[in-house]
Enzyme design. Sequence first.
Site, PDB file in Angstrom:
ATOM      1  N   THR A  14       0.831  -1.211   0.000  1.00  0.00           N
ATOM      2  CA  THR A  14       0.000   0.000   0.000  1.00  0.00           C
ATOM      3  C   THR A  14       0.869   1.267   0.000  1.00  0.00           C
ATOM      4  OG1 THR A  14      -1.683  -1.190   1.259  1.00  0.00           O
ATOM      5  CG2 THR A  14      -1.836   1.213   1.273  1.00  0.00           C
ATOM      6  N   VAL A  15       1.780   1.363   0.962  1.00  0.00           N
ATOM      7  CA  VAL A  15       2.569   2.595   1.082  1.00  0.00           C
ATOM      8  C   VAL A  15       3.656   2.652   0.002  1.00  0.00           C
ATOM      9  CG1 VAL A  15       3.937   4.044   2.635  1.00  0.00           C
ATOM     10  CG2 VAL A  15       2.108   2.640   3.576  1.00  0.00           C
ATOM     11  N   LYS A 106       6.242   2.238  12.652  1.00  0.00           N
ATOM     12  CA  LYS A 106       6.175   2.696  14.055  1.00  0.00           C
ATOM     13  C   LYS A 106       6.317   1.544  15.034  1.00  0.00           C
ATOM     14  CE  LYS A 106       2.045   1.928  12.236  1.00  0.00           C
ATOM     15  NZ  LYS A 106       1.267   2.372  11.116  1.00  0.00           N
ATOM     16  N   GLU A 130       8.802  10.284   9.210  1.00  0.00           N
ATOM     17  CA  GLU A 130       7.631  11.156   9.252  1.00  0.00           C
ATOM     18  C   GLU A 130       6.328  10.368   9.115  1.00  0.00           C
ATOM     19  OE1 GLU A 130       7.417  14.890   9.563  1.00  0.00           O
ATOM     20  OE2 GLU A 130       5.633  13.811  10.169  1.00  0.00           O
ATOM     21  N   GLY A 135       0.077   9.247   9.495  1.00  0.00           N
ATOM     22  CA  GLY A 135       0.020   9.121   8.027  1.00  0.00           C
ATOM     23  C   GLY A 135       0.601  10.345   7.337  1.00  0.00           C
ATOM     24  N   ILE A 137       0.160  13.504   7.965  1.00  0.00           N
ATOM     25  CA  ILE A 137       0.300  14.729   8.778  1.00  0.00           C
ATOM     26  C   ILE A 137       1.771  14.914   9.178  1.00  0.00           C
ATOM     27  CG2 ILE A 137      -0.382  15.877  10.927  1.00  0.00           C
ATOM     28  CD1 ILE A 137      -2.839  14.080  11.008  1.00  0.00           C
ATOM     29  N   LYS A 206       2.683   4.591  18.284  1.00  0.00           N
ATOM     30  CA  LYS A 206       2.852   5.975  17.789  1.00  0.00           C
ATOM     31  C   LYS A 206       3.048   6.939  18.956  1.00  0.00           C
ATOM     32  CE  LYS A 206       0.119   5.104  13.645  1.00  0.00           C
ATOM     33  NZ  LYS A 206      -1.262   4.996  13.153  1.00  0.00           N
TER      34      LYS A 206
HETATM   35  P1  NDP Z   1       1.532  -3.862   2.916  1.00  0.00           P
HETATM   36  O1  NDP Z   1       1.304  -5.196   3.519  1.00  0.00           O
HETATM   37  O2  NDP Z   1       0.503  -3.304   2.010  1.00  0.00           O
HETATM   38  O3  NDP Z   1       2.910  -3.878   2.120  1.00  0.00           O
HETATM   39  C1  NDP Z   1       4.060  -4.549   2.555  1.00  0.00           C
HETATM   40  C2  NDP Z   1       4.731  -5.144   1.324  1.00  0.00           C
HETATM   41  O4  NDP Z   1       5.987  -5.672   1.701  1.00  0.00           O
HETATM   42  C3  NDP Z   1       3.914  -6.263   0.707  1.00  0.00           C
HETATM   43  O5  NDP Z   1       3.870  -6.108  -0.702  1.00  0.00           O
HETATM   44  C4  NDP Z   1       4.705  -7.498   1.116  1.00  0.00           C
HETATM   45  O6  NDP Z   1       4.557  -8.570   0.215  1.00  0.00           O
HETATM   46  C5  NDP Z   1       6.109  -6.960   1.105  1.00  0.00           C
HETATM   47  N1  NDP Z   1       7.034  -7.783   1.874  1.00  0.00           N
HETATM   48  C6  NDP Z   1       6.807  -8.450   3.024  1.00  0.00           C
HETATM   49  N2  NDP Z   1       7.913  -9.093   3.438  1.00  0.00           N
HETATM   50  C7  NDP Z   1       8.863  -8.835   2.495  1.00  0.00           C
HETATM   51  C8  NDP Z   1      10.217  -9.229   2.316  1.00  0.00           C
HETATM   52  N3  NDP Z   1      10.825 -10.018   3.198  1.00  0.00           N
HETATM   53  N4  NDP Z   1      10.882  -8.802   1.238  1.00  0.00           N
HETATM   54  C9  NDP Z   1      10.281  -7.991   0.338  1.00  0.00           C
HETATM   55  N5  NDP Z   1       8.994  -7.586   0.449  1.00  0.00           N
HETATM   56  C10 NDP Z   1       8.307  -8.004   1.504  1.00  0.00           C
HETATM   57  O7  NDP Z   1       1.842  -2.858   4.106  1.00  0.00           O
HETATM   58  P2  NDP Z   1       1.671  -1.281   4.111  1.00  0.00           P
HETATM   59  O8  NDP Z   1       2.209  -0.706   2.871  1.00  0.00           O
HETATM   60  O9  NDP Z   1       0.292  -0.944   4.526  1.00  0.00           O
HETATM   61  O10 NDP Z   1       2.601  -0.887   5.352  1.00  0.00           O
HETATM   62  C11 NDP Z   1       4.002  -0.790   5.251  1.00  0.00           C
HETATM   63  C12 NDP Z   1       4.529  -0.101   6.500  1.00  0.00           C
HETATM   64  O11 NDP Z   1       3.965   1.198   6.576  1.00  0.00           O
HETATM   65  C13 NDP Z   1       4.166  -0.790   7.825  1.00  0.00           C
HETATM   66  O12 NDP Z   1       5.229  -0.621   8.724  1.00  0.00           O
HETATM   67  C14 NDP Z   1       2.941  -0.004   8.297  1.00  0.00           C
HETATM   68  O13 NDP Z   1       2.767  -0.042   9.691  1.00  0.00           O
HETATM   69  C15 NDP Z   1       3.320   1.386   7.843  1.00  0.00           C
HETATM   70  N6  NDP Z   1       2.212   2.304   7.642  1.00  0.00           N
HETATM   71  C16 NDP Z   1       1.154   1.958   6.866  1.00  0.00           C
HETATM   72  C17 NDP Z   1       0.132   2.857   6.624  1.00  0.00           C
HETATM   73  C18 NDP Z   1      -1.040   2.535   5.777  1.00  0.00           C
HETATM   74  O14 NDP Z   1      -1.921   3.381   5.621  1.00  0.00           O
HETATM   75  N7  NDP Z   1      -1.118   1.347   5.180  1.00  0.00           N
HETATM   76  C19 NDP Z   1       0.183   4.201   7.201  1.00  0.00           C
HETATM   77  C20 NDP Z   1       1.363   4.491   8.005  1.00  0.00           C
HETATM   78  C21 NDP Z   1       2.335   3.556   8.203  1.00  0.00           C
HETATM   79  P3  NDP Z   1       3.323  -9.616   0.465  1.00  0.00           P
HETATM   80  O15 NDP Z   1       2.065  -8.820   0.327  1.00  0.00           O
HETATM   81  O16 NDP Z   1       3.535 -10.588  -0.619  1.00  0.00           O
HETATM   82  O17 NDP Z   1       3.525 -10.160   1.839  1.00  0.00           O
HETATM   83  N1  HSE Z   2      -3.138   1.080  10.642  1.00  0.00           N
HETATM   84  C1  HSE Z   2      -2.788   2.443  10.827  1.00  0.00           C
HETATM   85  C2  HSE Z   2      -4.031   3.257  11.046  1.00  0.00           C
HETATM   86  C3  HSE Z   2      -2.043   2.932   9.599  1.00  0.00           C
HETATM   87  O1  HSE Z   2      -5.137   2.753  10.846  1.00  0.00           O
HETATM   88  O2  HSE Z   2      -3.913   4.409  11.453  1.00  0.00           O
HETATM   89  C4  HSE Z   2      -1.430   4.266   9.797  1.00  0.00           C
HETATM   90  O3  HSE Z   2      -0.357   4.208  10.680  1.00  0.00           O
END
Ligand code: NDP
Ligand code: HSE
Length: 437
Positions: A14-15, A106, A130, A135, A137, A206
């Site tokens: 996602t991110v 976090k 950040e 998110g 902000i 957080k």
């Molecule tokens: P996702 O699960 O959407 O993305 C994580 C990605 O990393 C997936 O594509 C996953 O693959 C891949 N992955 C997992 N393990 C490995 C590895 N060993 N090597 C390479 N790739 C790997 O998570 P998010 O993007 O939602 O979150 C990422 C981070 O951002 C987290 O720390 C989360 O707490 C933080 N965050 C997220 C927010 C949000 O709105 N989603 C907001 C703020 C912070 P697969 O899917 O195949 O497992």
């Molecule tokens: N899972 C977290 C939330 C993502 O819902 O706020 C942002 O850190």
Amino acid sequence: MRSRIGVGIVGFGTVGTGVATILLRNAVLIRRRVGIPIELVRIADLDIVRDRGLALSPGLLTTDLKAVLTDPDIDIVIELIGGYDTAKRVIMEAIAAGKHVVTANKALLALHGEEIFDAATRKGVDVGFEASVGGGIPVIRALTEGLAGNTIESIYGIINGTSNYILSKMTHEGQGFQEVLQDAQHAGYAEADPTFDVAGIDSAHKLAVLVNLAYGTPVNFKDIYTEGITGITPTDIAYAKQFGCTIKLLGIAKLVDGEIEARVHPTMLPSTSPIAQVEDVYNAIQVVGDAVGDVVLYGRGAGSLPTGSAVVSDVIAIGRNVLKGTVGRVPAASFQQDQRRPIRLRPMEEISSLYYLRFTVVDRPGVLAQIAGELGRCGISISSMVQEGRCEGQTVPVVIKTHSAKERDVQTALREINRKPFVSEPTMLIRVEGKDE
Ligand code: NDP
Ligand code: HSE
């Protein structure tokens, strides 16, 4: 003179997708702001076949983490896989290789932030995080730079988008908990393990990051009192409305007599307060500084592009430093590492608050007097009371709001009351923020 800054992303979910979209879509704007191009060099993920809706140059995607960590063309490694073990290894290996690091993780920072910041300081690289709180902000930059001249008196934050989304839908649309949680998961707001969101753990992670920055003290997130939203019922939401209040999951930090209160729990707030009006996935953080007074930061607390926006802001900040040949201009933990000091975290039983108490009791003469008597014996003063309907011999809710009371006294009184034969369910307790009237 450098001609470009190279970036590698680890984790294309996602991110990660949001970050890549912004770096590609706003490449010209970013170049104009940094002075030289920020180039996306490699993206590593377990799955490089799935369509993420982005047109990428051939060879950009890899399943090999090492390809990012060892690539000499990469100056900044962005960790976006989440979780603990692999994420920590990626960050520590990137630092050891002399690369700057950006992360949104976090959970990892709350547990291993000290070790990561120490390693980065020793190696002379920057760490940006950040996106780890709020998110999109820019709250980390607000605390480390914009408000750096203030003693931070308090922080009140809605810092979990998923639980705010759930509480908003339950309050305004009467939707069920499970249904709304699934919506939040589909929208990409929820953590990989959504109990982190609804049990308050993500907010505690957080809050640990914010306390660390605000007070220059290491804090173990396990010492932060944490209670989630799973026990909140439509009945409590309806009573809150009757009192002119709204229930929000808040992260609260306060400086009280040289000690810190840090806690996460559902909180009843006057519906007119700015934080109570924050709906859906939006987050808001109200910071009170001794010089500036109230500052409220508001925006999308989760989601691909909003979170990507925060990550890219770190990439730009580091890119500017690299171009100027500087590092560590802003210390990662806001205070210089050797100027951080331990401060006592006040145990929960020592805090004072107003309380909402919902008793479920058999409706018969004398019950209310016994409840009031027990509260009085513990030194707790009642500010208002509601009992609706009359169901002689049946169970009914009796709701009491208290004046300011000590948590220890309230818990003692509830232990006694919950033992009484006329109580049919454990009493619901929600802490109330607002004026003691
Ligand atoms: P996702 O699960 O959407 O993305 C994580 C990605 O990393 C997936 O594509 C996953 O693959 C891949 N992955 C997992 N393990 C490995 C590895 N060993 N090597 C390479 N790739 C790997 O998570 P998010 O993007 O939602 O979150 C990422 C981070 O951002 C987290 O720390 C989360 O707490 C933080 N965050 C997220 C927010 C949000 O709105 N989603 C907001 C703020 C912070 P697969 O899917 O195949 O497992
Ligand atoms: N899972 C977290 C939330 C993502 O819902 O706020 C942002 O850190």
